[in-house]
Design a protein around this motif. Structure first.
Motif, mmCIF file in Angstrom:
data_model
loop_
_atom_site.group_PDB
_atom_site.id
_atom_site.type_symbol
_atom_site.label_atom_id
_atom_site.label_comp_id
_atom_site.label_asym_id
_atom_site.label_seq_id
_atom_site.Cartn_x
_atom_site.Cartn_y
_atom_site.Cartn_z
ATOM 1 N N ALA A 102 101.046 -1.120 6.783
ATOM 2 C CA ALA A 102 101.569 -0.830 6.677
ATOM 3 C C ALA A 102 103.682 0.046 6.546
ATOM 4 C CB ALA A 102 100.868 0.820 5.549
ATOM 5 N N LEU A 103 104.324 -0.544 5.708
ATOM 6 C CA LEU A 103 105.833 -0.988 6.483
ATOM 7 C C LEU A 103 106.135 0.367 5.389
ATOM 8 C CD1 LEU A 103 107.945 -1.483 8.235
ATOM 9 C CD2 LEU A 103 108.435 -3.293 6.450
ATOM 10 N N THR A 104 106.786 1.325 5.739
ATOM 11 C CA THR A 104 106.937 2.707 4.496
ATOM 12 C C THR A 104 108.148 3.458 5.613
ATOM 13 O OG1 THR A 104 105.667 4.144 5.987
ATOM 14 C CG2 THR A 104 104.339 2.905 4.323
ATOM 15 N N ASP A 105 109.346 2.626 5.179
ATOM 16 C CA ASP A 105 110.528 3.491 5.303
ATOM 17 C C ASP A 105 110.818 3.593 3.941
ATOM 18 O OD1 ASP A 105 110.861 1.754 7.872
ATOM 19 O OD2 ASP A 105 111.806 0.108 7.247
ATOM 20 N N HIS A 106 111.881 5.475 4.601
ATOM 21 C CA HIS A 106 112.325 5.756 3.759
ATOM 22 C C HIS A 106 112.861 5.846 2.284
ATOM 23 C CE1 HIS A 106 110.719 9.004 5.382
ATOM 24 N NE2 HIS A 106 111.437 8.876 7.163
ATOM 25 N N SER A 107 112.806 6.310 1.188
ATOM 26 C CA SER A 107 113.733 6.218 -0.200
ATOM 27 C C SER A 107 115.139 6.179 0.021
ATOM 28 C CB SER A 107 112.269 6.863 -1.106
ATOM 29 O OG SER A 107 112.160 8.108 -1.182
ATOM 30 N N PRO A 108 115.679 6.178 -0.882
ATOM 31 C CA PRO A 108 116.972 6.125 -0.628
ATOM 32 C C PRO A 108 117.984 7.786 -0.436
ATOM 33 C CG PRO A 108 117.072 5.513 -2.806
ATOM 34 C CD PRO A 108 115.332 5.321 -1.484
ATOM 35 N N ARG A 109 116.820 8.412 -1.563
ATOM 36 C CA ARG A 109 117.415 9.581 -2.042
ATOM 37 C C ARG A 109 117.361 10.874 -0.528
ATOM 38 N NH1 ARG A 109 116.045 14.939 -1.765
ATOM 39 N NH2 ARG A 109 117.248 16.533 -3.113
ATOM 40 N N LEU A 110 116.799 9.913 0.922
ATOM 41 C CA LEU A 110 116.684 10.764 2.376
ATOM 42 C C LEU A 110 117.722 9.956 3.532
ATOM 43 C CD1 LEU A 110 115.151 12.948 3.585
ATOM 44 C CD2 LEU A 110 114.066 11.397 4.722
ATOM 45 N N THR A 111 119.044 10.123 2.422
ATOM 46 C CA THR A 111 120.144 9.233 3.528
ATOM 47 C C THR A 111 120.460 9.759 4.987
ATOM 48 O OG1 THR A 111 121.387 11.243 2.361
ATOM 49 C CG2 THR A 111 121.461 9.304 1.508
ATOM 50 N N VAL A 112 119.716 10.544 5.153
ATOM 51 C CA VAL A 112 120.074 11.095 6.672
ATOM 52 C C VAL A 112 119.711 10.069 8.140
ATOM 53 C CG1 VAL A 112 117.513 12.882 6.690
ATOM 54 C CG2 VAL A 112 119.906 13.161 8.921
ATOM 55 N N ALA A 113 117.960 9.860 6.719
ATOM 56 C CA ALA A 113 117.058 9.045 7.712
ATOM 57 C C ALA A 113 117.197 7.332 6.956
ATOM 58 C CB ALA A 113 115.947 9.113 7.760
ATOM 59 N N ASN A 114 118.634 6.540 5.991
ATOM 60 C CA ASN A 114 118.919 5.919 5.854
ATOM 61 C C ASN A 114 117.774 5.040 5.056
ATOM 62 O OD1 ASN A 114 120.766 3.333 5.893
ATOM 63 N ND2 ASN A 114 119.527 1.869 7.698
ATOM 64 N N GLY A 115 117.955 5.503 4.241
ATOM 65 C CA GLY A 115 116.248 5.017 3.272
ATOM 66 C C GLY A 115 117.108 4.057 2.736
ATOM 67 N N LEU A 116 116.494 3.435 2.113
ATOM 68 C CA LEU A 116 116.283 2.405 1.138
ATOM 69 C C LEU A 116 116.783 2.368 -0.104
ATOM 70 C CD1 LEU A 116 114.960 1.372 4.187
ATOM 71 C CD2 LEU A 116 113.694 -0.116 2.479
ATOM 72 N N SER A 117 117.857 1.509 -0.460
ATOM 73 C CA SER A 117 118.526 1.315 -1.916
ATOM 74 C C SER A 117 117.475 0.444 -2.656
ATOM 75 C CB SER A 117 119.518 1.153 -2.144
ATOM 76 O OG SER A 117 119.570 -0.392 -1.834
ATOM 77 N N PRO A 118 117.008 0.013 -3.976
ATOM 78 C CA PRO A 118 116.315 -0.587 -4.325
ATOM 79 C C PRO A 118 117.411 -1.863 -3.880
ATOM 80 C CG PRO A 118 117.439 1.090 -6.316
ATOM 81 C CD PRO A 118 118.155 1.345 -4.873
ATOM 82 N N GLN A 119 118.294 -2.016 -3.692
ATOM 83 C CA GLN A 119 118.648 -3.651 -2.954
ATOM 84 C C GLN A 119 118.134 -4.081 -2.210
ATOM 85 O OE1 GLN A 119 120.480 -1.701 -4.514
ATOM 86 N NE2 GLN A 119 120.496 -2.243 -6.565
ATOM 87 N N ARG A 120 117.811 -2.787 -1.051
ATOM 88 C CA ARG A 120 117.347 -3.080 0.557
ATOM 89 C C ARG A 120 116.409 -3.297 0.372
ATOM 90 N NH1 ARG A 120 118.984 1.461 3.967
ATOM 91 N NH2 ARG A 120 118.136 -0.747 6.037
ATOM 92 N N LEU A 121 115.598 -2.680 -0.834
ATOM 93 C CA LEU A 121 114.332 -2.403 -0.549
ATOM 94 C C LEU A 121 113.056 -4.302 -1.069
ATOM 95 C CD1 LEU A 121 111.328 -0.961 0.077
ATOM 96 C CD2 LEU A 121 111.330 -0.264 -2.365
ATOM 97 N N GLU A 122 114.129 -4.793 -2.361
ATOM 98 C CA GLU A 122 114.096 -6.148 -3.026
ATOM 99 C C GLU A 122 114.117 -6.986 -1.177
ATOM 100 O OE1 GLU A 122 114.056 -7.543 -6.119
ATOM 101 O OE2 GLU A 122 115.419 -5.804 -6.547
ATOM 102 N N GLN A 123 115.205 -6.417 -0.671
ATOM 103 C CA GLN A 123 115.287 -7.560 0.809
ATOM 104 C C GLN A 123 114.028 -7.514 1.755
ATOM 105 O OE1 GLN A 123 119.089 -6.316 1.698
ATOM 106 N NE2 GLN A 123 119.912 -6.821 0.076
ATOM 107 N N GLN A 124 114.222 -6.294 1.611
ATOM 108 C CA GLN A 124 112.942 -5.834 2.550
ATOM 109 C C GLN A 124 111.719 -7.269 2.337
ATOM 110 O OE1 GLN A 124 110.410 -2.183 4.030
ATOM 111 N NE2 GLN A 124 111.733 -2.396 5.511
ATOM 112 N N LEU A 125 111.307 -6.272 1.034
ATOM 113 C CA LEU A 125 110.479 -7.978 0.624
ATOM 114 C C LEU A 125 109.780 -8.961 0.978
ATOM 115 C CD1 LEU A 125 109.588 -5.527 -3.162
ATOM 116 C CD2 LEU A 125 108.493 -5.109 -0.779
ATOM 117 N N ASP A 126 111.512 -9.837 0.927
ATOM 118 C CA ASP A 126 111.714 -10.808 1.263
ATOM 119 C C ASP A 126 111.482 -11.836 2.748
ATOM 120 O OD1 ASP A 126 112.289 -11.457 -1.394
ATOM 121 O OD2 ASP A 126 113.726 -11.661 -0.902
ATOM 122 N N VAL A 127 111.476 -10.270 3.404
ATOM 123 C CA VAL A 127 111.835 -10.363 4.638
ATOM 124 C C VAL A 127 109.829 -9.827 5.447
ATOM 125 C CG1 VAL A 127 112.007 -9.461 7.101
ATOM 126 C CG2 VAL A 127 113.816 -9.078 5.078
#
Length: 315
Positions: A102-127
């Motif tokens: 399971a690929l579980t990168d961080h959510s957007p609020r955790l900016t210190v960990a470069n959390g994924l915005s909704p747009q970036r998460l959607e891009q990751q789903l395609d990848v």
């Protein structure tokens, strides 16, 4: 680094003593490479083997527990604060014998960990979809480590959370909140229908991360009503994570024993941020055996199809 050199270049660097000019290779590693290349057992390895020769092999029950795991439900890539691309993480998991990761990168609020915005998460789903076509039958499960907000809500849109295979919900902020506030926060997150796994529940660090002044300070556990939270996990079908990172080993044994007693299900995860860390699951298995975790209650002993039926992915 050495794999990228042809034989002549490796010979030249060994002969001229310039191996250590390569990135990541220090004097000790350069010596070991040169000795191995010459057909010798590196002195450093021989010393380690001698020092640990009397250690007992892995206990049979722990080894069997580890062998029953089919995947890992908490891992990060360089899309957030991991150090390696998704493909490298997946290939490392496959090499360990896993059927899925399971690929579980961080959510957007955790900016210190470069959390994924909704747009970036959607891009990751395609990848991930493209990689799954290449890596089949191995499967990368889509997921997120979602920050639990102070009010107990999850830090991502409901629409996107509903599209993911696995949602790990974790507290990363306000860890010193009072017992009532932290309990209410966790209860709300556990009850969220999108939450599949409660990540590193106490937030503790038994080995402190290095501070700016060079010191390392452990981080104490968050204070919450564990019986209420674990009871809610049973009620809502949320697994309790056994986090295998050496600096976390969360939950502590006393709380893990309580979760077993209350009937919780579990996910033994590495929270890996690099390929080599995916091998840390043995730490979690050892603690699971020590605390009497029933193997049938560990959700990542299931096939991908069984697991996704349990999480309700796609339903």
């Amino acid at each position: 680094m050495v794999d990228g050199l042809d034989g002549a270049e490796l010979d030249r660097r060994i002969r001229t003593g310039t191996l250590k000019d390569l990135k990541g290779i220090g004097p000790k590693t350069a010596t070991a490479i040169a000795q191995a290349h010459g057909g010798e057992v590196p002195e450093y390895l021989a010393t380690l083997e001698q020092a640990y020769a009397d250690q007992q092999p892995a206990a049979d029950d722990v080894a069997a527990f580890r062998a029953a795991l089919r995947g890992d439900l908490h891992a990060h890539s360089d899309w957030s604060d991991g150090g390696s691309p998704i493909r490298e993480m997946a290939e490392a998991a496959r090499a360990l014998g896993h059927e899925y990761l399971a690929l579980t990168d961080h959510s957007p609020r955790l900016t210190v960990a470069n959390g994924l915005s909704p747009q970036r998460l959607e891009q990751q789903l395609d990848v991930v979809a493209e990689l799954n076509e290449e890596l089949a039958p191995f499967r990368i499960l889509t997921g997120i480590e979602c920050d639990i907000n102070v009010d107990g809500s999850l830090d991502q849109t409901d629409e996107l959370l509903g599209r993911l295979d696995v949602v790990v919900a974790s507290v990363h902020s306000d860890l010193r909140a009072d017992r009532r506030a932290m309990t209410d926060r966790m209860l709300a997150a556990v009850a969220n229908p999108h939450t599949d796994v409660l990540g590193h529940c106490t937030g503790r660090l038994v080995i402190g991360r290095k501070q700016r002044n060079g010191t390392q300070r452990p981080r104490p556990e968050s204070d919450f009503d564990a019986e209420a939270v674990f009871g809610a996990c049973v009620e809502h079908g949320t697994a309790v994570e056994i986090n295998s990172r050496p600096e976390r080993l969360d939950p502590p044994r006393r709380l893990l024993g309580l979760a077993v007693e209350l009937g919780c299900e579990f996910a033994i995860d590495t929270d890996a941020h690099a390929p080599g860390q995916l091998d840390w699951q043995y730490n979690g298995c050892e603690r699971a055996v020590e605390c009497g975790v029933p193997l049938e209650r560990v959700i990542n002993t299931r096939t991908a199809e069984e697991l996704l039926a349990w999480t309700g992915a796609g339903s």
